[in-house]
Design a protein around this motif. Structure first.
Motif, PDB file in Angstrom:
ATOM      1  N   LEU A  95       0.847  -1.195   0.000  1.00 53.44           N
ATOM      2  CA  LEU A  95       0.000   0.000   0.000  1.00 53.44           C
ATOM      3  C   LEU A  95       0.884   1.247   0.000  1.00 53.44           C
ATOM      4  N   LEU A  96       0.733   2.063  -1.027  1.00 52.70           N
ATOM      5  CA  LEU A  96       1.526   3.293  -1.108  1.00 52.70           C
ATOM      6  C   LEU A  96       0.799   4.394  -0.340  1.00 52.70           C
ATOM      7  N   ALA A  97       1.275   4.678   0.845  1.00 50.11           N
ATOM      8  CA  ALA A  97       0.602   5.689   1.664  1.00 50.11           C
ATOM      9  C   ALA A  97       1.611   6.708   2.183  1.00 50.11           C
ATOM     10  N   GLY A 101      -0.931  14.035   0.035  1.00 49.14           N
ATOM     11  CA  GLY A 101      -2.363  14.282  -0.116  1.00 49.14           C
ATOM     12  C   GLY A 101      -2.710  15.757  -0.050  1.00 49.14           C
ATOM     13  N   THR A 102      -1.882  16.600  -0.632  1.00 46.85           N
ATOM     14  CA  THR A 102      -2.091  18.049  -0.490  1.00 46.85           C
ATOM     15  C   THR A 102      -3.415  18.513  -1.102  1.00 46.85           C
ATOM     16  N   ARG A 103      -3.821  17.857  -2.211  1.00 43.69           N
ATOM     17  CA  ARG A 103      -5.053  18.306  -2.878  1.00 43.69           C
ATOM     18  C   ARG A 103      -6.286  18.094  -2.002  1.00 43.69           C
ATOM     19  N   LYS A 177       9.094   3.057   6.183  1.00 42.09           N
ATOM     20  CA  LYS A 177       9.124   4.468   5.769  1.00 42.09           C
ATOM     21  C   LYS A 177       9.776   4.602   4.413  1.00 42.09           C
ATOM     22  N   GLN A 178       9.228   5.448   3.592  1.00 42.75           N
ATOM     23  CA  GLN A 178       9.876   5.684   2.308  1.00 42.75           C
ATOM     24  C   GLN A 178      10.996   6.707   2.495  1.00 42.75           C
ATOM     25  N   ASP A 179      11.937   6.698   1.543  1.00 44.19           N
ATOM     26  CA  ASP A 179      13.058   7.625   1.644  1.00 44.19           C
ATOM     27  C   ASP A 179      12.581   9.050   1.315  1.00 44.19           C
ATOM     28  N   ILE A 385      -9.723   9.158  -4.806  1.00 51.81           N
ATOM     29  CA  ILE A 385     -10.047  10.376  -4.050  1.00 51.81           C
ATOM     30  C   ILE A 385      -8.818  11.274  -4.084  1.00 51.81           C
ATOM     31  N   LYS A 386      -8.870  12.269  -4.932  1.00 53.28           N
ATOM     32  CA  LYS A 386      -7.740  13.199  -5.042  1.00 53.28           C
ATOM     33  C   LYS A 386      -8.116  14.564  -4.463  1.00 53.28           C
ATOM     34  N   ASN A 387      -9.400  14.951  -4.732  1.00 59.92           N
ATOM     35  CA  ASN A 387      -9.848  16.308  -4.381  1.00 59.92           C
ATOM     36  C   ASN A 387     -11.032  16.248  -3.410  1.00 59.92           C
TER      37      ASN A 387
HETATM   38  P1  UTP Z   1      -0.503  11.151  -5.713  1.00 56.10           P
HETATM   39  O1  UTP Z   1       0.314  11.290  -6.925  1.00 56.10           O
HETATM   40  O2  UTP Z   1      -1.964  11.348  -5.853  1.00 56.10           O
HETATM   41  O3  UTP Z   1       0.096  12.114  -4.586  1.00 56.10           O
HETATM   42  O4  UTP Z   1      -0.207   9.726  -5.089  1.00 56.10           O
HETATM   43  P2  UTP Z   1      -0.412  12.470  -3.131  1.00 56.10           P
HETATM   44  O5  UTP Z   1       0.811  12.945  -2.406  1.00 56.10           O
HETATM   45  O6  UTP Z   1      -1.168  11.355  -2.470  1.00 56.10           O
HETATM   46  O7  UTP Z   1      -1.436  13.645  -3.331  1.00 56.10           O
HETATM   47  P3  UTP Z   1      -1.202  15.183  -3.751  1.00 56.10           P
HETATM   48  O8  UTP Z   1      -0.680  15.160  -5.156  1.00 56.10           O
HETATM   49  O9  UTP Z   1      -0.237  15.788  -2.757  1.00 56.10           O
HETATM   50  O10 UTP Z   1      -2.587  15.771  -3.632  1.00 56.10           O
HETATM   51  C1  UTP Z   1      -0.570   8.509  -5.669  1.00 56.10           C
HETATM   52  C2  UTP Z   1      -0.218   7.438  -4.665  1.00 56.10           C
HETATM   53  O11 UTP Z   1       1.187   7.400  -4.433  1.00 56.10           O
HETATM   54  C3  UTP Z   1       1.454   7.556  -3.047  1.00 56.10           C
HETATM   55  C4  UTP Z   1       0.250   8.263  -2.479  1.00 56.10           C
HETATM   56  O12 UTP Z   1       0.142   8.040  -1.096  1.00 56.10           O
HETATM   57  C5  UTP Z   1      -0.865   7.631  -3.290  1.00 56.10           C
HETATM   58  O13 UTP Z   1      -1.186   6.345  -2.788  1.00 56.10           O
HETATM   59  N1  UTP Z   1       2.703   8.323  -2.874  1.00 56.10           N
HETATM   60  C6  UTP Z   1       2.891   9.481  -3.554  1.00 56.10           C
HETATM   61  C7  UTP Z   1       3.655   7.836  -2.021  1.00 56.10           C
HETATM   62  O14 UTP Z   1       3.467   6.770  -1.378  1.00 56.10           O
HETATM   63  N2  UTP Z   1       4.817   8.544  -1.886  1.00 56.10           N
HETATM   64  C8  UTP Z   1       5.049   9.691  -2.546  1.00 56.10           C
HETATM   65  O15 UTP Z   1       6.140  10.266  -2.375  1.00 56.10           O
HETATM   66  C9  UTP Z   1       4.074  10.170  -3.414  1.00 56.10           C
END
Ligand code: UTP
Length: 408
Positions: A95-97, A101-103, A177-179, A385-387
């Motif tokens: 899971l990429l978390a 999520g700034t938007r 943790k990611q780098d 869910i971006k926005n």
């Molecule tokens: P997004 O490209 O939508 O970026 O990520 P974000 O950071 O969640 O949202 P904004 O652009 O700031 O609004 C797509 C996926 O990649 C993960 C996010 O958590 C999401 O699951 N991601 C993104 C990472 O895990 N690491 C990052 O450095 C960037």
């Protein structure tokens, strides 16, 4: 790293200002800063001048996707193969978390967002439920690796604990943790967050596999015999995770990676389309899609580049090892970067004030030889869910969840 070593490293990249306040710090904060300097890759900043112009693309041609029709005719066979792989412990989920999520505009990790209407329904909860659906069918737990970042690691773990892992088996959940990458001014000087801390941000979702290696998660993967990694974004609350049919199709087709794709809703939809580039699988991001690419038709008169990726991939882990030494293109993105100004005040800018440095998972696809684009029904599997409102928002995702019979 000692002070002199730090000075030398910084001098190499023209970042000597990082030590400007060193003499004011106490022992612990001095150590923190030296440790951060040792662990920071400043070389990305030198790409501002050289890499900011995009390198030209190769020759783009269409790739054949496995369509819903074809999948339906082989559904049983694929599902059987997929379930066998899951039951043999060969499949892990990632899971990429780590994103900011700034938007969405919340300070908390995106997965903590409550999308419920009559009761709390958190994004993380939906994702775990989707994975549990497969766990229930397979009758075995699936290892889930959750990538967080420096900015949200503790909060994410605490949230999962507080909610008792949404009934998932905690022995099968692994956080890492990611780098991080430094953030800089337009002129290429790293920002300081405070006197003992360089401003950093997660290094983009392309950093997931190297971050897994640096966190020694890959050692665990090898020991446990996991061969396939289903990597997916936190924000698509409808996607099927560790989907046996998808896994079986990729295994049967003997591909290095599978990518879940949806038919574009309209030519201007903001999704990356899958294609071949110089004969290798590749993805053209929406902002790079030319008029010509949008208008090209296939032999049946249908758009030739019509399948958009939804950030749900199944990678053969061994192939990832082979490509991990290769460099991914660096994306230099203009962002708002909180920083400490010359007077020592903390500034949260309202406009972009510099660059962040990211690599993207979609660029990994091009490093591999074979990819299976696997079509899924967008109304059943794509609710990003971006926005807060409008397209790809909480509102649109709620609507789709309800259409799929999920109570909110
Ligand atoms: P997004 O490209 O939508 O970026 O990520 P974000 O950071 O969640 O949202 P904004 O652009 O700031 O609004 C797509 C996926 O990649 C993960 C996010 O958590 C999401 O699951 N991601 C993104 C990472 O895990 N690491 C990052 O450095 C960037």
């Amino acid at each position: 790293m000692n002070f002199e070593e730090a000075q030398n490293k910084l001098a190499q990249y023209g970042q000597e200002h990082v030590l400007e306040y060193f003499h004011e710090l106490d022992k612990e904060h001095k150590e923190n800063l030296l440790e951060q300097i040792a662990g920071t890759d400043f070389s990305v900043i030198s790409k501002i001048t050289s890499d900011i112009k995009k390198s030209p693309r190769g020759i783009i041609s269409p790739i054949k996707a496995m369509t819903l029709e074809e999948i339906n005719t082989k559904k049983e066979e694929f599902t059987k193969t997929g379930l066998e792989a899951i039951r043999a412990g060969k499949v892990g989920a990632v899971l990429l978390a780590g994103g900011m999520g700034t938007r969405l505009g919340s300070d908390n990790p995106k997965g903590m967002y409550d999308i419920g209407i009559t009761k709390p329904v958190y994004i993380f909860q939906r994702i775990i439920r989707n994975l549990l659906d497969v766990v229930d069918i397979a009758g075995t737990w699936i290892h889930l690796f959750i990538m967080t970042s420096d900015k949200n690691h503790e909060t994410t773990i605490a949230f999962f604990k507080e909610h008792k892992y949404f009934t998932y088996n905690p022995d099968y959940i692994h956080f890492f943790k990611q780098d991080m990458a430094p953030a800089s001014t337009y002129g290429g000087k790293v920002y300081m967050e405070n006197k003992d801390k360089i401003a950093t941000s997660p290094n983009g979702n392309g950093g997931w596999y190297s971050s897994m290696q640096n966190a020694h998660i890959t050692d665990f993967i090898h020991k446990s015999g996991i061969e396939w990694l289903n990597v997916f974004a936190v924000d698509n609350v409808l996607q099927r995770i560790a989907d046996p049919c998808f896994i079986g199709a990729v295994i049967n087709k003997n591909c290095a990676v599978g990518a879940k794709v949806v038919r574009k809703s309209d030519p201007d939809e903001k999704v990356g389309v899958i294609c071949l580039e110089d004969g290798h699988p590749s993805i053209v991001e929406y902002y790079d899609q030319t008029e010509q690419l949008r208008n090209t038709k296939d032999e049946n008169g249908m758009p030739a580049y019509n399948f958009g990726v939804i950030l749900n991939y199944l990678f053969h882990e061994r192939e990832l090892e082979e490509i991990c030494g290769k460099e991914l293109p660096l994306h230099i993105v203009e962002k708002k970067i909180p920083y400490m100004d010359k007077t020592g005040r903390f500034i949260n800018p309202s406009e972009p004030n510099g660059y962040k440095f990211e690599t993207l998972i979609l660029d990994m696809i091009h490093l591999l030889d074979t990819c299976l684009p696997f079509e899924v029904e967008r109304n059943k599997e794509f609710a990003p869910i971006k926005n807060k409102t409008g397209t790809d928002s909480i509102e649109s995702a709620r609507k789709l969840l309800q259409e799929n019979g999920i109570e909110l």
